[in-house]
Design an enzyme around this catalytic site. Structure first.
Site, short mmCIF file in Angstrom:
data_model
loop_
_atom_site.label_atom_id
_atom_site.label_comp_id
_atom_site.label_asym_id
_atom_site.label_seq_id
_atom_site.Cartn_x
_atom_site.Cartn_y
_atom_site.Cartn_z
N ASP A 25 17.17 -3.50 -11.45
CA ASP A 25 18.12 -2.91 -11.98
C ASP A 25 18.05 -1.45 -12.63
O ASP A 25 16.95 -1.43 -13.36
CB ASP A 25 19.03 -3.87 -13.05
CG ASP A 25 20.59 -3.68 -12.87
OD1 ASP A 25 21.03 -2.67 -12.28
OD2 ASP A 25 21.27 -3.98 -13.85
N GLY A 26 19.27 -0.65 -12.41
CA GLY A 26 19.05 0.72 -13.35
C GLY A 26 18.98 1.98 -12.32
O GLY A 26 18.72 2.86 -12.80
N GLY A 28 20.88 3.17 -10.33
CA GLY A 28 22.15 4.17 -10.52
C GLY A 28 22.23 4.92 -11.82
O GLY A 28 22.31 6.13 -11.86
N ARG A 29 21.97 4.30 -12.87
CA ARG A 29 21.77 5.10 -14.22
C ARG A 29 20.70 6.06 -14.24
O ARG A 29 20.71 7.19 -14.75
CB ARG A 29 21.57 4.04 -15.59
CG ARG A 29 23.12 3.46 -15.87
CD ARG A 29 22.74 2.27 -16.69
NE ARG A 29 22.30 0.94 -15.67
CZ ARG A 29 22.06 -0.04 -16.07
NH1 ARG A 29 21.71 -0.60 -17.37
NH2 ARG A 29 21.88 -1.28 -15.28
N TRP A 30 19.34 5.57 -13.69
CA TRP A 30 18.26 6.59 -13.42
C TRP A 30 18.98 7.87 -12.63
O TRP A 30 18.50 8.92 -13.04
CB TRP A 30 17.23 5.85 -12.77
CG TRP A 30 15.98 6.63 -12.43
CD1 TRP A 30 14.98 6.72 -13.35
CD2 TRP A 30 15.84 7.72 -11.58
NE1 TRP A 30 13.97 7.58 -13.14
CE2 TRP A 30 14.42 8.19 -11.80
CE3 TRP A 30 16.51 8.18 -10.41
CZ2 TRP A 30 13.44 9.25 -11.06
CZ3 TRP A 30 15.68 9.29 -9.62
CH2 TRP A 30 14.33 9.59 -9.88
N ARG A 38 23.66 8.60 -6.57
CA ARG A 38 23.35 7.11 -6.79
C ARG A 38 22.06 6.91 -5.66
O ARG A 38 20.98 6.10 -6.11
CB ARG A 38 24.02 5.96 -6.83
CG ARG A 38 25.06 6.12 -8.03
CD ARG A 38 26.24 5.00 -7.97
NE ARG A 38 25.68 3.68 -7.81
CZ ARG A 38 25.54 2.78 -9.08
NH1 ARG A 38 25.52 3.47 -10.06
NH2 ARG A 38 24.84 1.63 -8.75
N HIS A 42 17.99 4.80 -5.68
CA HIS A 42 17.66 3.78 -4.92
C HIS A 42 16.36 4.15 -4.24
O HIS A 42 15.20 3.46 -4.03
CB HIS A 42 18.50 3.05 -3.78
CG HIS A 42 19.82 2.71 -4.58
ND1 HIS A 42 19.86 1.92 -5.73
CD2 HIS A 42 21.18 2.98 -4.28
CE1 HIS A 42 21.24 1.44 -5.91
NE2 HIS A 42 22.09 2.22 -4.98
N SER A 70 22.75 -7.97 -3.96
CA SER A 70 23.36 -9.18 -4.09
C SER A 70 24.60 -9.45 -3.11
O SER A 70 25.20 -8.24 -2.66
CB SER A 70 23.92 -9.33 -5.41
OG SER A 70 24.95 -8.52 -5.73
N TRP A 74 28.06 -6.19 -1.74
CA TRP A 74 28.63 -5.54 -0.74
C TRP A 74 30.18 -5.13 -1.01
O TRP A 74 30.60 -4.25 -0.11
CB TRP A 74 29.07 -6.73 0.21
CG TRP A 74 27.99 -7.39 1.12
CD1 TRP A 74 27.51 -8.80 0.81
CD2 TRP A 74 27.56 -6.76 2.07
NE1 TRP A 74 26.38 -8.74 1.64
CE2 TRP A 74 26.16 -7.66 2.47
CE3 TRP A 74 27.42 -5.40 2.70
CZ2 TRP A 74 25.53 -7.40 3.76
CZ3 TRP A 74 26.52 -5.18 3.58
CH2 TRP A 74 25.47 -6.16 4.22
N LEU A 136 -0.20 -13.20 -0.95
CA LEU A 136 0.96 -13.06 -1.85
C LEU A 136 2.25 -13.15 -0.93
O LEU A 136 2.33 -12.71 0.16
CB LEU A 136 1.05 -11.57 -2.49
CG LEU A 136 2.31 -11.20 -3.14
CD1 LEU A 136 2.27 -11.87 -4.56
CD2 LEU A 136 2.46 -9.89 -3.47
N SER A 201 23.47 -12.53 -13.19
CA SER A 201 24.07 -11.89 -12.03
C SER A 201 23.72 -12.61 -10.62
O SER A 201 23.62 -12.09 -9.72
CB SER A 201 23.61 -10.50 -11.86
OG SER A 201 23.85 -9.55 -12.79
C1 IPE Z 1 21.96 -7.46 -9.68
O1 IPE Z 1 22.15 -6.24 -10.18
C2 IPE Z 1 21.79 -7.33 -8.28
C3 IPE Z 1 20.62 -6.73 -7.83
C4 IPE Z 1 19.77 -6.10 -8.79
C5 IPE Z 1 20.13 -6.49 -6.58
P1 IPE Z 1 23.85 -5.79 -10.20
O2 IPE Z 1 23.73 -4.21 -10.97
O3 IPE Z 1 24.44 -5.55 -9.14
O4 IPE Z 1 24.35 -6.70 -11.44
P2 IPE Z 1 25.50 -6.64 -12.46
O5 IPE Z 1 26.82 -5.90 -11.52
O6 IPE Z 1 25.10 -5.32 -13.45
O7 IPE Z 1 25.78 -7.77 -12.90
C1 IPE Z 2 19.88 -1.90 -8.80
O1 IPE Z 2 20.36 -0.83 -9.32
C2 IPE Z 2 20.10 -1.98 -7.24
C3 IPE Z 2 21.14 -2.74 -6.61
C4 IPE Z 2 21.73 -3.59 -7.31
C5 IPE Z 2 21.15 -2.59 -5.32
P1 IPE Z 2 21.81 -0.46 -9.64
O2 IPE Z 2 22.43 0.25 -8.43
O3 IPE Z 2 22.54 -1.78 -9.95
O4 IPE Z 2 21.89 0.57 -11.00
P2 IPE Z 2 22.75 0.53 -12.16
O5 IPE Z 2 22.84 -0.80 -12.67
O6 IPE Z 2 24.18 1.13 -11.74
O7 IPE Z 2 22.07 1.57 -13.02
MG MG Z 3 23.28 -2.58 -11.72
#
Ligand code: IPE
Ligand code: IPE
Ligand code: MG
Length: 247
Positions: A25-26, A28-30, A38, A42, A70, A74, A136, A201
């Site tokens: 996760d993160g 988008g914030r990165w 965004r 990724h 997840s 979608w 693995l 999540s």
């Molecule tokens: C969880 O991250 C799903 C994945 C890392 C693929 P999200 O960013 O979708 O989760 P929420 O919305 O913060 O709970």
């Molecule tokens: C995780 O990063 C990747 C996916 C859920 C596909 P995010 O896209 O959720 O990034 P944030 O949480 O917005 O920073």
């Molecule tokens: Mg996220």
């Protein structure tokens, strides 16, 4: 501490987790921190995947489960979904041969019927190419939701009972586990979530019953070998009791 020094420490500390699961996760914030779109977050997260797979091989982990997309994802804007699907294809295209050589068995777990045909083909290809590997197991969870997975298992049980191939008294925890995507994997010993979020999540709700949790503040594109090794060391210092009294 450097990554090799951390790895030495892991080896001295005893058993490594057999199965590590990561909520990546993160991204988008990165990207936002850098004023980038965004999808570039990724893309940058792909190199973390590569590094964490290599580090898992070095540490001797048996199963690495990565939550990549997840069912709820979608609902994101189509441009972001398209970018993620293209990255999935690109990852498979670029990495399949290396993964194959490194002894990695790749599987994609989730509602893969929802993927675009090109992505589905790439998934089928890499699954077949690496099926014989045993060093693995890399589980990529894509279009995955844990509640849907449990519903799917329950439906299968119901169908088998109706067909007369399973008796109600045979429906136990093992019967459910055997009908999940993770049927042939031990439950995760360690769950890592990056970017500091403290929630599951909808990931592996059944399988995480007694998993140790490690929340890292690091955003996924910045997460690398040393971060994984630190999480393993943190795990090695835990006292896993499984409801019993300490020994
Ligand atoms: C969880 O991250 C799903 C994945 C890392 C693929 P999200 O960013 O979708 O989760 P929420 O919305 O913060 O709970
Ligand atoms: C995780 O990063 C990747 C996916 C859920 C596909 P995010 O896209 O959720 O990034 P944030 O949480 O917005 O920073
Ligand atoms: Mg996220």
């Amino acid at each position: 501490m450097t990554a090799p020094a951390l790895l030495d420490q892991i080896r001295e500390s005893g058993a490594v987790p057999r199965h590590v699961a990561i909520i990546m996760d993160g991204n988008g914030r990165w990207a936002r921190e850098r004023m980038l779109p965004r999808p570039l977050g990724h893309r940058s997260g792909m190199k973390s995947v590569r590094e964490v797979v290599e580090a898992s091989l070095e540490a001797g982990i048996e199963v690495l489960s990565l939550f990549a997309f997840s069912q709820e994802n979608w609902q994101r804007p189509p441009v972001e979904i398209n970018a993620l699907m293209s990255l999935l294809e690109e990852y498979i295209q670029k990495e399949a041969d290396d993964l194959e050589e490194q002894g990695v068995r790749v599987r994609v777990l989730g509602e893969t019927e929802r993927l675009a045909p090109a992505a589905r083909e790439a998934v089928a290809r890499v699954t077949q190419q690496t099926a014989h590997n045993r060093k693995l197991t890399l589980n990529l969870f894509i279009s995955y939701g844990s509640r849907a997975e449990i519903v799917r298992a329950a439906r299968r049980v119901a169908e088998e009972v109706q067909a007369g191939t399973l008796r109600p008294e045979q429906v136990d925890e093992a019967a459910i586990s055997a009908r999940l995507y993770t049927a042939d994997c031990p439950d995760p010993d360690l769950l890592i979530r990056t970017s500091g979020e403290q929630r599951i999540s909808n990931f592996l709700l059944w399988q995480l019953a007694y998993t140790e949790l490690h929340i890292s503040p690091v955003l996924w594109p910045d997460f690398g070998r040393s971060n994984l090794f630190e999480a393993i060391l943190d795990y090695q210092n835990r006292d896993r009791r499984f409801g019993r009294v300490p020994v």
